[in-house]
Design an enzyme around this catalytic site. Structure first.
Site, PDB file in Angstrom:
ATOM      1  N   LYS A   1       5.892  25.211 -19.067  1.00 42.64           N
ATOM      2  CA  LYS A   1       6.364  24.436 -17.917  1.00 42.64           C
ATOM      3  C   LYS A   1       5.445  24.674 -16.714  1.00 42.64           C
ATOM      4  CE  LYS A   1       9.456  28.266 -16.954  1.00 42.64           C
ATOM      5  NZ  LYS A   1      10.769  28.830 -17.229  1.00 42.64           N
TER       6      LYS A   1
ATOM      7  N   TYR B   1      -8.772  32.982  13.031  1.00 41.47           N
ATOM      8  CA  TYR B   1      -7.551  32.577  13.746  1.00 41.47           C
ATOM      9  C   TYR B   1      -6.742  33.784  14.183  1.00 41.47           C
ATOM     10  CZ  TYR B   1      -8.044  27.721  12.179  1.00 41.47           C
ATOM     11  OH  TYR B   1      -8.477  26.458  11.964  1.00 41.47           O
TER      12      TYR B   1
HETATM   13  C1  LIG Z   1      10.534  29.965 -17.958  1.00 41.45           C
HETATM   14  C2  LIG Z   1      11.490  30.420 -18.959  1.00 41.45           C
HETATM   15  C3  LIG Z   1      11.116  31.421 -19.879  1.00 41.45           C
HETATM   16  C4  LIG Z   1       9.788  32.163 -19.803  1.00 41.45           C
HETATM   17  O1  LIG Z   1       9.905  33.186 -18.833  1.00 41.45           O
HETATM   18  P1  LIG Z   1       8.756  34.254 -18.553  1.00 41.45           P
HETATM   19  O2  LIG Z   1       9.370  35.191 -17.590  1.00 41.45           O
HETATM   20  O3  LIG Z   1       7.609  33.514 -17.957  1.00 41.45           O
HETATM   21  O4  LIG Z   1       8.401  34.882 -19.851  1.00 41.45           O
HETATM   22  C5  LIG Z   1      12.028  31.729 -20.877  1.00 41.45           C
HETATM   23  N1  LIG Z   1      13.238  31.114 -20.957  1.00 41.45           N
HETATM   24  C6  LIG Z   1      13.615  30.186 -20.071  1.00 41.45           C
HETATM   25  C7  LIG Z   1      14.959  29.564 -20.209  1.00 41.45           C
HETATM   26  C8  LIG Z   1      12.773  29.817 -19.046  1.00 41.45           C
HETATM   27  O5  LIG Z   1      13.170  28.904 -18.161  1.00 41.45           O
END
Ligand SMILES: *Cc1c(COP(=O)(O)O)cnc(C)c1O
Length: 363
Positions: free
Chosen positions: A35, A256
């Site tokens: 994702k 800055y």
């Molecule tokens: C994003 C996600 C993961 C992966 O999590 P990590 O901490 O990056 O390993 C696993 N399960 C769900 C439901 C997620 O949304």
């Protein structure tokens, strides 16, 4: 033309990290989280590399992200972690053979109203204590009735998510796992509990499926422990170049807000990377970058397109020299921590001004 900021993604490192996950959890199938554009690494190339290496499923947050993966022509199915949000998405998910994580009864209604979804692949997500998405644990009997009504649905399993897996030995995690197990005692169907932190730190959370994200990109989800220490290789190297070098006098202020005042006569390098590339503005004076193999500290505020660094430790530095912002040799975890954030946000914050290059990836 020499690109300003480059992210070099080593797909072999990602494949190595998948193998490392399999070593840690040998009995489990792997649903890889890609994702958020593969945690900022590029969802299509990352998914292809994982697919070639035999990943069992690829997980995205939503339908838009799943659609982006079409061009990758994956063998592994794509799972929608937030499920479907409309009848159109339900129809599309069924048509495309996506795996749908169902977390609420209204989503079941959507699927039941969709004749074309008669053989949809579904996960049921249970809330064992995270209190974000998922059915309450006492909904399990009702969910079993749903499955009994729909023998043609391809049931993938019972998913839950841990809230505090990155904290060593907290009771809350043990309680989540126990509550999940109790609710599912004697209930058929595959189990899935662990994200990266869960599968690394909690052996009892390694079930039929594990769901790593961060670890596949080579970063550590556990505070105080590096990815390398855990057997993972950082996949992304973010580099820029020195754009200018000037020598200033003691008392001269840099950038800055004059947040850095030179303590001595000293060379300051201007590096072509800024918050518009994804370097957090919160990164303070003293945070490191690497020039010619040596760490040099930030001197002055991060601006939109540039940072300024104290080059006293590398007097031979030249305009045009590459500058490592993070990657092998300068852990992204460390940079995130200096910026007061987590490595997830650092990765996801890389912008489309960064030029991505992909290397490796042959099995
Ligand atoms: C994003 C996600 C993961 C992966 O999590 P990590 O901490 O990056 O390993 C696993 N399960 C769900 C439901 C997620 O949304």
């Amino acid at each position: 033309m020499i690109p300003r900021v480059t992210a070099t993604v080593n797909l072999s490192a990602i494949q190595h990290n998948l193998r490392q996950v399999r070593r840690l959890s040998p009995g489990s199938r792997v649903m890889a989280a890609v994702k958020a554009d593969g945690y900022g690494h590029g969802a299509v190339p990352v998914s292809r590399a994982l697919d070639e290496a035999g990943v069992d499923c690829l997980a995205v947050a939503c339908m838009e992200e799943a659609q982006e993966l079409r061009e990758a022509h994956l063998r592994a199915p794509v799972a929608l972690l937030e499920g479907v949000l409309s009848p159109e998405e339900a129809a599309l998910a069924a048509y495309e053979g996506m795996h749908v994580v169902v977390h609420a009864f209204w989503q079941i209604d959507l699927l039941e109203a969709m004749p074309s979804a008669s053989n949809i692949a579904v996960w049921f997500k249970l809330d064992s204590g995270m209190h974000r998405l998922g059915f309450p644990l006492d909904a399990v009997p009702r969910l079993r009735q749903v499955l009994a009504r729909h023998p043609s649905w391809r049931f993938q399993g019972w998913m839950t998510h841990l809230a505090r897996a990155d904290e060593p030995d907290v009771a809350a995690t043990r309680q989540q796992i126990e509550a999940y197990d109790a609710a599912l005692a004697g209930v058929p169907g595959p189990r899935s509990i662990a994200n990266s932190a869960g599968l690394i730190a909690w052996p009892e959370a390694r079930r039929d499926w594990v769901r790593p994200g961060l670890a596949l990109y080579g970063a550590s989800p556990l505070p105080g422990r590096s990815g390398a220490e855990l057997g993972f290789q950082p996949a992304l190297r973010l580099e820029s170049r020195i754009l200018a070098i000037r020598t200033y006098e003691a008392g001269d202020a840099i950038g800055y807000g004059a947040s850095y005042v030179c303590p001595d006569r000293m060379p300051i390098g201007v590096v072509a990377v800024g918050y518009a590339d994804g370097i957090h503005r919160a990164l303070p004076n003293g945070a490191p970058v690497v020039v010619r193999g040596r760490r040099v500290p930030l001197a002055g505020r991060v601006s939109m397109d540039m940072i300024t660094v104290d080059l006293r430790a590398v007097p031979e530095a030249q305009v045009g020299d590459p500058v490592l912002i993070f990657g092998e040799g300068l852990p992204a975890e460390e940079i995130a921590e200096r910026a007061g954030t987590i490595v997830y946000e650092l990765f996801c914050g890389l912008t489309n001004r960064v030029r991505f290059r992909y290397v490796g990836g042959d099995l």
